[in-house]
Structure formats: structure tokens, C-alpha cells
Scaffold this motif. Sequence first.
Motif, PDB file in Angstrom:
ATOM      1  N   PRO A   9      14.686 -13.421   0.198  1.00  0.00           N
ATOM      2  CA  PRO A   9      13.943 -13.339  -1.076  1.00  0.00           C
ATOM      3  C   PRO A   9      14.688 -12.450  -2.066  1.00  0.00           C
ATOM      4  O   PRO A   9      15.143 -11.364  -1.728  1.00  0.00           O
ATOM      5  CB  PRO A   9      12.603 -12.721  -0.662  1.00  0.00           C
ATOM      6  CG  PRO A   9      12.487 -13.000   0.800  1.00  0.00           C
ATOM      7  CD  PRO A   9      13.889 -12.958   1.336  1.00  0.00           C
ATOM      8  N   TRP A  15      15.655 -11.569 -10.660  1.00  0.00           N
ATOM      9  CA  TRP A  15      15.174 -12.901 -11.002  1.00  0.00           C
ATOM     10  C   TRP A  15      15.428 -13.203 -12.472  1.00  0.00           C
ATOM     11  O   TRP A  15      15.432 -12.313 -13.323  1.00  0.00           O
ATOM     12  CB  TRP A  15      13.672 -13.024 -10.735  1.00  0.00           C
ATOM     13  CG  TRP A  15      13.293 -13.010  -9.285  1.00  0.00           C
ATOM     14  CD1 TRP A  15      14.102 -12.743  -8.225  1.00  0.00           C
ATOM     15  CD2 TRP A  15      11.992 -13.242  -8.756  1.00  0.00           C
ATOM     16  NE1 TRP A  15      13.385 -12.788  -7.068  1.00  0.00           N
ATOM     17  CE2 TRP A  15      12.091 -13.095  -7.362  1.00  0.00           C
ATOM     18  CE3 TRP A  15      10.764 -13.543  -9.333  1.00  0.00           C
ATOM     19  CZ2 TRP A  15      11.003 -13.263  -6.529  1.00  0.00           C
ATOM     20  CZ3 TRP A  15       9.678 -13.713  -8.497  1.00  0.00           C
ATOM     21  CH2 TRP A  15       9.788 -13.581  -7.113  1.00  0.00           C
ATOM     22  N   ASP A  19      11.233 -16.702 -13.941  1.00  0.00           N
ATOM     23  CA  ASP A  19      10.679 -16.538 -12.595  1.00  0.00           C
ATOM     24  C   ASP A  19       9.880 -15.242 -12.469  1.00  0.00           C
ATOM     25  O   ASP A  19       9.457 -14.872 -11.388  1.00  0.00           O
ATOM     26  CB  ASP A  19      11.805 -16.544 -11.553  1.00  0.00           C
ATOM     27  CG  ASP A  19      12.416 -17.921 -11.399  1.00  0.00           C
ATOM     28  OD1 ASP A  19      11.717 -18.902 -11.717  1.00  0.00           O
ATOM     29  OD2 ASP A  19      13.580 -18.010 -10.982  1.00  0.00           O
ATOM     30  N   ARG A  20       9.698 -14.529 -13.574  1.00  0.00           N
ATOM     31  CA  ARG A  20       8.964 -13.268 -13.535  1.00  0.00           C
ATOM     32  C   ARG A  20       7.806 -13.297 -14.533  1.00  0.00           C
ATOM     33  O   ARG A  20       7.753 -12.491 -15.466  1.00  0.00           O
ATOM     34  CB  ARG A  20       9.911 -12.108 -13.854  1.00  0.00           C
ATOM     35  CG  ARG A  20      10.964 -11.896 -12.790  1.00  0.00           C
ATOM     36  CD  ARG A  20      11.787 -10.642 -13.056  1.00  0.00           C
ATOM     37  NE  ARG A  20      12.834 -10.899 -14.040  1.00  0.00           N
ATOM     38  CZ  ARG A  20      12.983 -10.236 -15.170  1.00  0.00           C
ATOM     39  NH1 ARG A  20      12.140  -9.276 -15.486  1.00  0.00           N
ATOM     40  NH2 ARG A  20      13.969 -10.504 -16.006  1.00  0.00           N
ATOM     41  N   GLY A  44       0.967 -17.081  -7.012  1.00  0.00           N
ATOM     42  CA  GLY A  44       1.585 -15.894  -6.433  1.00  0.00           C
ATOM     43  C   GLY A  44       2.954 -16.075  -5.813  1.00  0.00           C
ATOM     44  O   GLY A  44       3.823 -15.246  -5.958  1.00  0.00           O
ATOM     45  N   SER A  45       3.163 -17.183  -5.085  1.00  0.00           N
ATOM     46  CA  SER A  45       4.436 -17.374  -4.391  1.00  0.00           C
ATOM     47  C   SER A  45       4.777 -18.850  -4.332  1.00  0.00           C
ATOM     48  O   SER A  45       3.920 -19.718  -4.491  1.00  0.00           O
ATOM     49  CB  SER A  45       4.363 -16.801  -2.974  1.00  0.00           C
ATOM     50  OG  SER A  45       3.371 -17.472  -2.223  1.00  0.00           O
ATOM     51  N   GLY A  46       6.047 -19.114  -4.099  1.00  0.00           N
ATOM     52  CA  GLY A  46       6.504 -20.491  -4.005  1.00  0.00           C
ATOM     53  C   GLY A  46       6.800 -20.884  -2.571  1.00  0.00           C
ATOM     54  O   GLY A  46       6.055 -20.543  -1.660  1.00  0.00           O
ATOM     55  N   THR A  47       7.912 -21.573  -2.375  1.00  0.00           N
ATOM     56  CA  THR A  47       8.336 -22.004  -1.045  1.00  0.00           C
ATOM     57  C   THR A  47       9.732 -21.454  -0.786  1.00  0.00           C
ATOM     58  O   THR A  47      10.296 -20.719  -1.596  1.00  0.00           O
ATOM     59  CB  THR A  47       8.364 -23.543  -0.950  1.00  0.00           C
ATOM     60  OG1 THR A  47       9.419 -24.038  -1.791  1.00  0.00           O
ATOM     61  CG2 THR A  47       7.041 -24.144  -1.409  1.00  0.00           C
ATOM     62  N   SER A  51      10.678 -21.467  -6.469  1.00  0.00           N
ATOM     63  CA  SER A  51       9.951 -20.282  -6.924  1.00  0.00           C
ATOM     64  C   SER A  51       8.528 -20.688  -7.287  1.00  0.00           C
ATOM     65  O   SER A  51       8.201 -21.882  -7.381  1.00  0.00           O
ATOM     66  CB  SER A  51      10.640 -19.690  -8.152  1.00  0.00           C
ATOM     67  OG  SER A  51      10.468 -20.543  -9.283  1.00  0.00           O
ATOM     68  N   ALA A  52       7.668 -19.699  -7.508  1.00  0.00           N
ATOM     69  CA  ALA A  52       6.291 -19.986  -7.917  1.00  0.00           C
ATOM     70  C   ALA A  52       6.277 -20.755  -9.230  1.00  0.00           C
ATOM     71  O   ALA A  52       5.455 -21.654  -9.433  1.00  0.00           O
ATOM     72  CB  ALA A  52       5.501 -18.684  -8.047  1.00  0.00           C
ATOM     73  N   LYS A  88      -4.356 -21.961  -2.319  1.00  0.00           N
ATOM     74  CA  LYS A  88      -3.827 -21.966  -3.681  1.00  0.00           C
ATOM     75  C   LYS A  88      -4.549 -23.009  -4.544  1.00  0.00           C
ATOM     76  O   LYS A  88      -4.789 -22.781  -5.736  1.00  0.00           O
ATOM     77  CB  LYS A  88      -2.329 -22.227  -3.662  1.00  0.00           C
ATOM     78  CG  LYS A  88      -1.525 -21.066  -3.104  1.00  0.00           C
ATOM     79  CD  LYS A  88      -0.027 -21.350  -3.084  1.00  0.00           C
ATOM     80  CE  LYS A  88       0.737 -20.148  -2.544  1.00  0.00           C
ATOM     81  NZ  LYS A  88       2.199 -20.396  -2.463  1.00  0.00           N
TER      82      LYS A  88
END
Length: 234
Positions: A9, A15, A19-20, A44-47, A51-52, A88
Motif C-alpha cells: 500500500p 498518492w 487518490d486523496r 474508504g478503500s479499493g482493491t 484505488s478507492a 460498502k
Amino acid sequence: MSEDNSYNPRKILSWAEEDRPREKLILKGRAALSDAELIAILIGSGTVSLSAVDVAKGIMNSVNNNISELARQGIKDLMKNKGIGEAKAITIMAAMELGRRRNDIPENRRRHIKSSNDIYDEMKPHLMDKAHEEFWIILLNRANEVIKSVAVSVGGISGTVCDPKMIFNHALENKASGIVLVHNHPSGQLKASVADINLTEQLRKAGNLLDLPILDHVIFTDKGFYSFADEGIF
């Protein structure tokens, strides 16, 4: 010990700005964020590979970047998107429902109904983005202030059936002096059907006998409305 390079990560500060979204919201304000960036904050999060923000962009692409269409999505629909599980999907649906209620007014403030536009605004929190048809009544006192809005029937995509007895029971129990009828057309069709007109006339006659006048019947869509009173049908 060998280093596992399968997935490391990235630290937030490394980032790209897109992505922020949390940091962007703090620095520039919520209005600066795209729909996808706001959704990214929710999930909150991706894979491992996305990214998310990437996941959120995929969600928006699936609904043609239409936030109103997103509000119509169910849990199973949302879970078809890569990176979206049940938790989600529920978070997104909850946020959409909060958005739907954005026009709610505190109950201790009586709303006046002075026009068909007031009726439309009153019903937005209840009927906006609905994919099925519902029939509601707005009960008014003698000053045309809203006593309460009540759903009397929930149907399918193509129609709903309401019970006149239920409508007038609600009105009598709440000591209403007037009634406004409202039902939505998920198709967006701003036209009264023969069935709509016949039902309205039936309810008007019954209301006159009970001294509970039907003041208007509004057909609600996400993009506008049709008022029987405005069109001179009453």
C-alpha cells in the motif's frame, strides 16, 4: 526474510491528489470534490489493483455518471461493481437516502401549501429517485398548513392502487380540513391517465360529501410535476 512485493500500500503523501479525496476535502472544501471522490470517501478503500477513487469511478460509469440513477440502485446492483461488497453497498445506499431527505424541514415548523410548487417541494424527500409508484396524501388544516404526509399505497413500476376509505380515514383521524393527492410516475411521464382522472373525480365527490375537499392531485417525477388544479381539470 525475502520481501513480499505482491502488494505494498502506498503512503497517503505519495498518492496522486485524485487518490486523496479526504485531504482534498479538507484543503479545498466539499464542493471541490467530484461525485466519484465523494463516493471514494464513503467506501474508504479499493482493491489490490484499484484505488478507492478508481472503484468509485467504476460505480459512476455504471450509472452513466448520473447521481440520481445511482440513488435508484439496490444492494445487488451496487455489488456488481468491482470492489463493492455488501457493507460498502449499504454505506452508499445510506448516503443516498440521507441525500433524499435533504429537503426535510423540522417538524416544529408548519409548512404552508400555497401552490403546486409547494406540493412538489413537500414531496421531494418522499418520492425523489423512487423506482416504483407510490400514492401519497398531504393532509392540511384550515390555514393550508401541512398536518402530515402519508403514504397510502406502494405499487410496482407501472402503477399502484389506492383505497379511498384509507384516504378519508387518515383525514378524519388527523382532523384535516383539506387533502392533496400525490402519486409519482417513475417513467417520468407528465400526463394524467384516464384512470388517474377517474380516481380523482371519485375522490373529489366523496370528499365533498364529507366536507373534506380534494384541493389538487399532483403527478410527481424527478424532473417536474403535473398539477390537476393548474391544468384546470378541477
